[in-house]
Structures are given as structure tokens and as C-alpha cells.
Design a protein around this motif. Structure first.
Motif, PDB file in Angstrom:
ATOM      1  N   LEU A 422       0.827  -1.206   0.000  1.00 48.64           N
ATOM      2  CA  LEU A 422       0.000   0.000   0.000  1.00 48.64           C
ATOM      3  C   LEU A 422       0.860   1.253   0.000  1.00 48.64           C
ATOM      4  N   ARG A 423       1.904   1.248   0.799  1.00 53.79           N
ATOM      5  CA  ARG A 423       2.755   2.431   0.873  1.00 53.79           C
ATOM      6  C   ARG A 423       3.454   2.686  -0.463  1.00 53.79           C
ATOM      7  N   LYS A 424       4.010   1.641  -1.053  1.00 52.24           N
ATOM      8  CA  LYS A 424       4.733   1.812  -2.324  1.00 52.24           C
ATOM      9  C   LYS A 424       3.820   2.297  -3.441  1.00 52.24           C
ATOM     10  N   ASN A 425       2.576   1.888  -3.405  1.00 54.07           N
ATOM     11  CA  ASN A 425       1.650   2.204  -4.495  1.00 54.07           C
ATOM     12  C   ASN A 425       0.660   3.301  -4.131  1.00 54.07           C
ATOM     13  N   LYS A 426       0.885   3.938  -2.982  1.00 52.83           N
ATOM     14  CA  LYS A 426       0.097   5.087  -2.539  1.00 52.83           C
ATOM     15  C   LYS A 426      -1.395   4.758  -2.485  1.00 52.83           C
ATOM     16  N   LEU A 427      -1.717   3.632  -1.849  1.00 50.59           N
ATOM     17  CA  LEU A 427      -3.087   3.173  -1.676  1.00 50.59           C
ATOM     18  C   LEU A 427      -3.425   3.126  -0.191  1.00 50.59           C
ATOM     19  N   ARG A 428      -4.718   3.055   0.112  1.00 56.03           N
ATOM     20  CA  ARG A 428      -5.157   3.049   1.508  1.00 56.03           C
ATOM     21  C   ARG A 428      -5.492   1.658   2.029  1.00 56.03           C
ATOM     22  N   LYS A 429      -6.188   0.868   1.233  1.00 58.57           N
ATOM     23  CA  LYS A 429      -6.631  -0.446   1.697  1.00 58.57           C
ATOM     24  C   LYS A 429      -6.648  -1.430   0.542  1.00 58.57           C
ATOM     25  N   VAL A 430      -6.619  -2.698   0.914  1.00 63.91           N
ATOM     26  CA  VAL A 430      -6.864  -3.803  -0.012  1.00 63.91           C
ATOM     27  C   VAL A 430      -8.206  -4.421   0.349  1.00 63.91           C
ATOM     28  N   PHE A 431      -9.066  -4.590  -0.638  1.00 58.78           N
ATOM     29  CA  PHE A 431     -10.302  -5.362  -0.467  1.00 58.78           C
ATOM     30  C   PHE A 431     -10.141  -6.680  -1.222  1.00 58.78           C
ATOM     31  N   ARG A 432     -10.480  -7.777  -0.579  1.00 59.38           N
ATOM     32  CA  ARG A 432     -10.414  -9.074  -1.235  1.00 59.38           C
ATOM     33  C   ARG A 432     -11.538  -9.956  -0.700  1.00 59.38           C
ATOM     34  N   SER A 433     -11.663 -11.145  -1.271  1.00 57.32           N
ATOM     35  CA  SER A 433     -12.773 -12.045  -0.925  1.00 57.32           C
ATOM     36  C   SER A 433     -12.186 -13.426  -0.664  1.00 57.32           C
ATOM     37  N   HIS A 434     -12.672 -14.471  -1.351  1.00 52.88           N
ATOM     38  CA  HIS A 434     -11.977 -15.758  -1.406  1.00 52.88           C
ATOM     39  C   HIS A 434     -12.125 -16.645  -0.178  1.00 52.88           C
ATOM     40  N   GLU A 435     -12.493 -16.088   0.980  1.00 55.17           N
ATOM     41  CA  GLU A 435     -12.601 -16.875   2.204  1.00 55.17           C
ATOM     42  C   GLU A 435     -13.889 -16.534   2.946  1.00 55.17           C
ATOM     43  N   VAL A 436     -14.507 -17.557   3.510  1.00 55.77           N
ATOM     44  CA  VAL A 436     -15.685 -17.327   4.346  1.00 55.77           C
ATOM     45  C   VAL A 436     -15.270 -16.525   5.575  1.00 55.77           C
ATOM     46  N   ARG A 437     -16.044 -15.527   5.895  1.00 59.28           N
ATOM     47  CA  ARG A 437     -15.909 -14.822   7.168  1.00 59.28           C
ATOM     48  C   ARG A 437     -17.278 -14.899   7.834  1.00 59.28           C
ATOM     49  N   MET A 438     -17.324 -15.407   9.042  1.00 58.86           N
ATOM     50  CA  MET A 438     -18.603 -15.707   9.671  1.00 58.86           C
ATOM     51  C   MET A 438     -19.482 -14.465   9.798  1.00 58.86           C
ATOM     52  N   GLY A 439     -18.870 -13.325  10.002  1.00 59.59           N
ATOM     53  CA  GLY A 439     -19.632 -12.086  10.066  1.00 59.59           C
ATOM     54  C   GLY A 439     -19.839 -11.443   8.712  1.00 59.59           C
ATOM     55  N   GLY A 440     -19.403 -12.123   7.641  1.00 58.23           N
ATOM     56  CA  GLY A 440     -19.540 -11.597   6.294  1.00 58.23           C
ATOM     57  C   GLY A 440     -18.378 -10.718   5.874  1.00 58.23           C
ATOM     58  N   VAL A 441     -17.757 -10.052   6.844  1.00 59.24           N
ATOM     59  CA  VAL A 441     -16.661  -9.132   6.551  1.00 59.24           C
ATOM     60  C   VAL A 441     -15.698  -9.151   7.727  1.00 59.24           C
ATOM     61  N   LYS A 442     -14.422  -8.911   7.434  1.00 60.78           N
ATOM     62  CA  LYS A 442     -13.434  -8.831   8.504  1.00 60.78           C
ATOM     63  C   LYS A 442     -12.332  -7.862   8.103  1.00 60.78           C
ATOM     64  N   PHE A 443     -12.061  -6.906   8.988  1.00 59.79           N
ATOM     65  CA  PHE A 443     -10.950  -5.982   8.811  1.00 59.79           C
ATOM     66  C   PHE A 443      -9.711  -6.633   9.420  1.00 59.79           C
ATOM     67  N   GLU A 444      -8.689  -6.808   8.602  1.00 63.49           N
ATOM     68  CA  GLU A 444      -7.499  -7.539   9.002  1.00 63.49           C
ATOM     69  C   GLU A 444      -6.258  -6.695   8.745  1.00 63.49           C
ATOM     70  N   HIS A 445      -5.110  -7.202   9.160  1.00 64.23           N
ATOM     71  CA  HIS A 445      -3.840  -6.512   8.922  1.00 64.23           C
ATOM     72  C   HIS A 445      -3.910  -5.050   9.354  1.00 64.23           C
ATOM     73  N   ASN A 446      -4.315  -4.871  10.612  1.00 69.19           N
ATOM     74  CA  ASN A 446      -4.409  -3.534  11.201  1.00 69.19           C
ATOM     75  C   ASN A 446      -5.365  -2.625  10.431  1.00 69.19           C
ATOM     76  N   GLY A 447      -6.402  -3.241   9.879  1.00 71.76           N
ATOM     77  CA  GLY A 447      -7.426  -2.482   9.167  1.00 71.76           C
ATOM     78  C   GLY A 447      -7.072  -2.131   7.741  1.00 71.76           C
ATOM     79  N   LYS A 448      -5.897  -2.538   7.282  1.00 68.24           N
ATOM     80  CA  LYS A 448      -5.465  -2.183   5.939  1.00 68.24           C
ATOM     81  C   LYS A 448      -5.935  -3.183   4.876  1.00 68.24           C
ATOM     82  N   LEU A 449      -6.453  -4.318   5.307  1.00 61.95           N
ATOM     83  CA  LEU A 449      -6.968  -5.334   4.395  1.00 61.95           C
ATOM     84  C   LEU A 449      -8.352  -5.753   4.880  1.00 61.95           C
ATOM     85  N   VAL A 450      -9.295  -5.841   3.948  1.00 62.37           N
ATOM     86  CA  VAL A 450     -10.671  -6.174   4.297  1.00 62.37           C
ATOM     87  C   VAL A 450     -11.115  -7.360   3.442  1.00 62.37           C
TER      88      VAL A 450
END
Length: 513
Positions: A422-450
Motif C-alpha cells: 500500500l505504501r509503495k503504491n500510494k493506496l489506503r486499503k486492499v479489499f479481497r474475498s476468497h474466504e468465508v468470514r462468519m460475520g460476512g466481513v473482517k478488517f485484518e492486517h491492522n485495518g489495511k486489508l478487508v
């Protein structure tokens, strides 16, 4: 362990029995935890490992399953279930020759075992196809024919399904090349009324549209996908009333897809949707989901986008049901057209120069930049290594750096990898899917990946919520479902009822994942 007390042995068996109960309830995460507790107390029992392998297999963590099976076989070379599950793990890892060896071992011990025999047939089919591709010097199982770009509508005119069809009509245009040869089709009169009628009067009544219509829809949508870049660039910064909604995996759960549009709004000029891969396989309405999304793409080409997931690929479709569903509802040729259209799908998107969206994870080459991702030639089946594959397959983990993938494909990447990219590419967050999350969504990696997953009660068994992320600059809601970004709305939803058709109902694979 050098010495195991009778009390520990008894407690381990108790954990194993509890794990078996959770397997019956299809709570595979809890089952794996209990088998792990059993193993921690007594690591000499083969069945503890082969049972945990089953729990991993059901969660698509094929490498973990493989490891457990190998340990189970080391402890008891006659553990046939371990050979069977290791064979299925190899299938999940696309290692079909190794899978065949284990499945043959099962059949030597249990001649006539239907599940093992069917899995062996599937492996043999993949191996034959691989040999054929090598023989003709091609990595493309379609050969040189692109059915989407060479579609001849006249070849469908003799089909009885068209003569019997009494649903909404489409006006189709045959395209030709400079040699006056058929070169695909476009639809001239698609409308919201057609899409509504297709859903309500055809799909919801358990019917199919004519194969000629389906072929034209795929050909037209493929033409649109091919015109898009490998990494899409979307923005609503200058349009404060415009919403961009990101959906994760939907996996053929047609009734839940309809509920998404019903609950959060239809695709329209000021509401753009990005479906982040894996819209087919598993669920038994993958054709309906794909055709609906493709029709919406034709109707609103700048307001709906589809990223490619790891299940928009031939190997996955042959294992997890989409090919068999296409053949049952339409034809093998329609599956081939879908397959080629999947090769045209973008691999990711950047939204507002802030958010990178892709199905799986970040590349394992730390020198790889966003500019490099944009240069990927995506018009093929995913390779077995490299950034193309990792965008579809990789997963985050809680550690640092890179680690082995629990799936066995792609890699596991830590929070430092996300932060550095994110720092190298001047971005704020990564959004991805691919895995079940029981709550439907999960903020991970200190909130930088969702991670966002949009198939509630996945496979009618997981009891998870679905989720959707709306990008709404200046209109977000903090602390909503873990949200820490004032430009986001993060909403969850439950599964809705659907007809009593089980997941993978049309699948002939019989692999038991």
C-alpha cells in the motif's frame, strides 16, 4: 510424545468424539479445533489426523489436509480413509497424477467404491486433457477456436428450445469479420424489462432461456470484458451521490444475489457494482447468476464490473459443478463459451486511487507494483505460479512476511506485506474475498486489508452472514461492522430461502469436498 497417560488418551478420544459431532453439524472449523486438541494429547492415533484432514478438506485448505493424511498414513498404512482424503486433497491442489495413485490404492482395498471410482475418472480425464494440450503444443484447452468471437447464431436455429420458448424476446445481430465469417453476436434490444422478465418468468420458475440467447449474451459480454483493462480504474470522488458497491463470492447462490439487489439497490446510473470473483461453482444456480450478471453488464456496461476469481477457471469448474450444471441446463458448448469469457475478465480494480480490489491476495514478489499488475496478460487459464495466479488464490495470515498457503496454491502474506504494498503504491486499503468470514466481513492486517464474502449460509451449511462494502466518499459510517473508514458503509445480510436443491446438485464429480 514419549509417554502418554491413560487419562490423556481418554481425554483425546473424548475430543475426537466431540469433533465427530461437529462434523455432523457441518461446523468444520470447530471440528478441526477439537481434533487438534486430541492430537496435542495423543499424536500416535492415525484416525485423529485423518479426521482433521476431513475438516480441512471441507474448508478447502488442501495443503493442511494433505499433511494430515500423510501423517495418518505414516501412523497406519492401512488407513484407507486417509488415502481417499489425500487423493481428494491432491485433486484440490490440481495434482491429478498423485491423486490417481492414492485413489487406486483405495480401490484396491475397496473395489467398487463409487466415490473413489468417480474421483479416479475425473483425474484420468484431467490427465488426458493435459497430455492432449502438450501433444498439440498448447496451454489452451480450447485449442485455436474462440467460440465467443466466432459464434454463428444460425447454428442454434434448429434447436427446439427456441421454438418452444414463450418468454421475453431478444433481437440479436450476427457480427462478421472482414472475410464475412461469423464473429460473435451482440444484443440490440436488451432492457430492464427483459432482465426482470428473464428472472421472474424464466429463472424463478425453474426454466432456461434458449441456448441461442445464452450464447449471444455470453458473446456480447465477452466483447465488453475484452475491452476493459486488466486492472480496472473506477471513481466516484467527483460524484458524491454515486455509490460503488463491492460484493465478494456469491458462488451460484442466485436467490441471495437477487436479495443483494433487492436490499441494497439495483444496478443503475448512480449505483455501480463490482462483483469480486467466484460467482459460479458450489451453488446450483451458477448459470442463472452468470447470465444475470452478464445481462446487466450488457445493459449497464459502465455500472457493473466483474473481477475474475479462482473459480472462474476450467479446473475449478470441472471439480465444483459449473461445467456439469451448464451441460445439464444448456450444453457443453455453452460452458466452453463461459470458460473463454472468464479468460476475458479483469483481475482487479483500483477505486478512487485508494482501494485495490482483487479476489485472492498480493503477489509474493515484493518488487511487483500496481503498474506491473496492470501489464499482466490475463487472456488465458491461470498459470500455476506468479502474480496472475496469486491475485486469484493467495490469502492473508496473522504473521509477517510470506508463509506457505494452507490451500497449497498461492501463498500466505502477512500484515507487513500489505502495508508495504500500500505504501509503495500510494493506496489506503486492499479489499479481497476468497474466504468465508462468519460475520460476512473482517478488517485484518491492522485495518489495511478487508475480506468481504457475499454468500450467506455458504453451501447451505456454514451459517455465516453475507456482507457488502459501499464506497461512499464522505458518507461512510464508522464502527459499523468493524469499519474504520469514513468513506465506507459496511453492511451485512442473512441468507434467504431457496428451492430445496442442494449445492452442486448437477455435479457428476462426486469428489465430496
Amino acid at each position: 510424545m514419549s509417554s502418554i497417560s491413560a487419562a490423556d488418551k481418554a481425554k483425546a478420544l473424548e475430543y475426537k468424539d466431540q469433533g465427530n459431532e461437529f462434523i455432523k453439524r457441518q461446523d468444520f472449523t470447530k471440528a478441526a479445533e477439537l481434533y487438534t486438541k486430541a492430537i496435542e494429547l495423543d499424536d500416535t492415533i492415525s484416525i485423529f489426523f485423518s479426521n482433521r484432514a476431513l475438516a480441512h478438506l471441507k474448508q478447502d485448505t488442501f495443503q493442511l489436509s494433505l499433511n494430515d493424511c500423510s501423517k495418518a498414513i505414516e501412523l497406519d498404512s492401512k488407513n484407507i480413509k486417509a488415502y481417499h482424503r489425500r487423493g481428494l486433497s491432491y485433486v484440490g491442489l490440481l495434482e491429478f497424477k498423485k491423486a490417481r495413485n492414492d485413489l487406486q490404492m483405495v480401490l484396491r482395498s475397496k473395489p467398487g467404491d463409487a466415490a473413489a471410482d468417480r474421483a479416479l475418472q475425473i483425474c484420468d480425464k484431467f490427465i488426458r486433457e493435459e497430455r492432449f494440450k502438450k501433444a498439440i503444443g498448447s496451454d489452451d484447452s480450447h485449442g485455436t477456436v474462440n467460440y465467443c468471437q466466432s459464434l454463428n447464431l444460425d447454428t442454434y436455429d434448429a434447436n427446439t428450445d427456441l421454438a418452444k420458448y414463450d418468454g421475453p424476446k431478444l433481437e440479436l445481430e450476427q457480427l462478421t469479420n472482414d472475410k464475412s465469417e461469423p464473429a460473435g453476436a451482440i444484443i440490440k434490444n436488451i432492457s430492464p424489462e427483459f432482465v426482470s422478465a428473464m428472472v421472474n418468468d424464466v429463472f424463478l420458475k425453474g426454466k432456461n432461456i434458449p441456448r441461442k440467447y445464452a450464447a449471444a449474451i455470453i458473446s456480447h459480454a465477452d466483447r465488453l470484458f475484452r475491452q476493459e483493462p486488466t486492472i480496472l480504474e473506477l471513481s466516484n470522488v467527483k460524484s458524491p451521490a454515486h455509490t460503488i458497491s463491492i460484493c465478494g463470492d456469491t458462488h451460484g447462490q442466485f436467490y441471495d444475489v437477487l436479495n443483494i439487489f433487492r436490499k441494497f439497490g439495483k444496478v443503475k446510473e448512480h449505483h455501480t457494482y463490482l462483483f469480486n470473483g467466484d460467482f459460479v461453482d458450489r451453488g446450483s444456480w451458477s448459470c442463472e447468476v452468470a447470465l444475470l450478471l452478464y445481462c446487466l453488464k450488457i445493459l449497464y456496461p459502465k455500472n457493473i464490473y466483474l473481477n475474475r476469481g479462482n473459480h472462474e477457471s476450467n479446473n475449478m469448474n470441472k471439480i465444483y459443478g459449473f461445467e456439469d450444471e451448464c451441460k445439464y441446463k444448456y450444453s457443453q458448448r455453452l460452458f466452453d463459451m463461459f470458460s473463454q469469457s472468464f479468460e476475458s475478465l479483469p483481475l482487479g480494480a483500483v477505486i478512487n486511487d485508494d482501494y485495490l480490489v482483487m479476489h485472492g491476495g498480493l503477489p509474493s514478489d515484493e518488487n511487483c507494483t500496481l503498474a506491473d499488475l496492470k501489464k499482466i496478460n490475463r487472456f488465458s487459464q491461470p498459470p500455476k505460479e506468479g502474480a496472475f495466479m496469486e491475485l486469484l488464490w493467495s490469502d492473508p495470515f496473522e504473521g509477517k512476511g510470506f508463509g506457505p498457503s494452507q490451500r497449497g496454491l498461492g501463498s500466505a502474506f502477512g500484515s507487513d506485506i500489505t502495508e508495504n504494498f500500500l505504501r509503495k503504491n500510494k493506496l489506503r486499503k486492499v479489499f479481497r474475498s476468497h474466504e468465508v468470514r462468519m460475520g460476512g466481513v473482517k478488517f485484518e492486517h491492522n485495518g489495511k486489508l478487508v475480506t468481504v464474502f457475499s454468500a450467506p449460509n455458504y453451501c447451505d451449511s456454514q451459517n455465516n452472514l453475507g456482507a457488502i462494502i459501499h464506497i461512499v466518499p464522505g458518507r461512510g459510517k464508522l464502527n459499523q461492522n468493524e469499519n474504520d473508514d469514513a468513506d465506507l458503509l459496511v453492511e451485512t445480510f442473512e441468507a434467504v430461502e431457496h428451492p430445496p436443491i442442494k449445492p452442486m446438485a448437477y455435479s457428476q464429480g462426486g469428489l465430496g469436498f
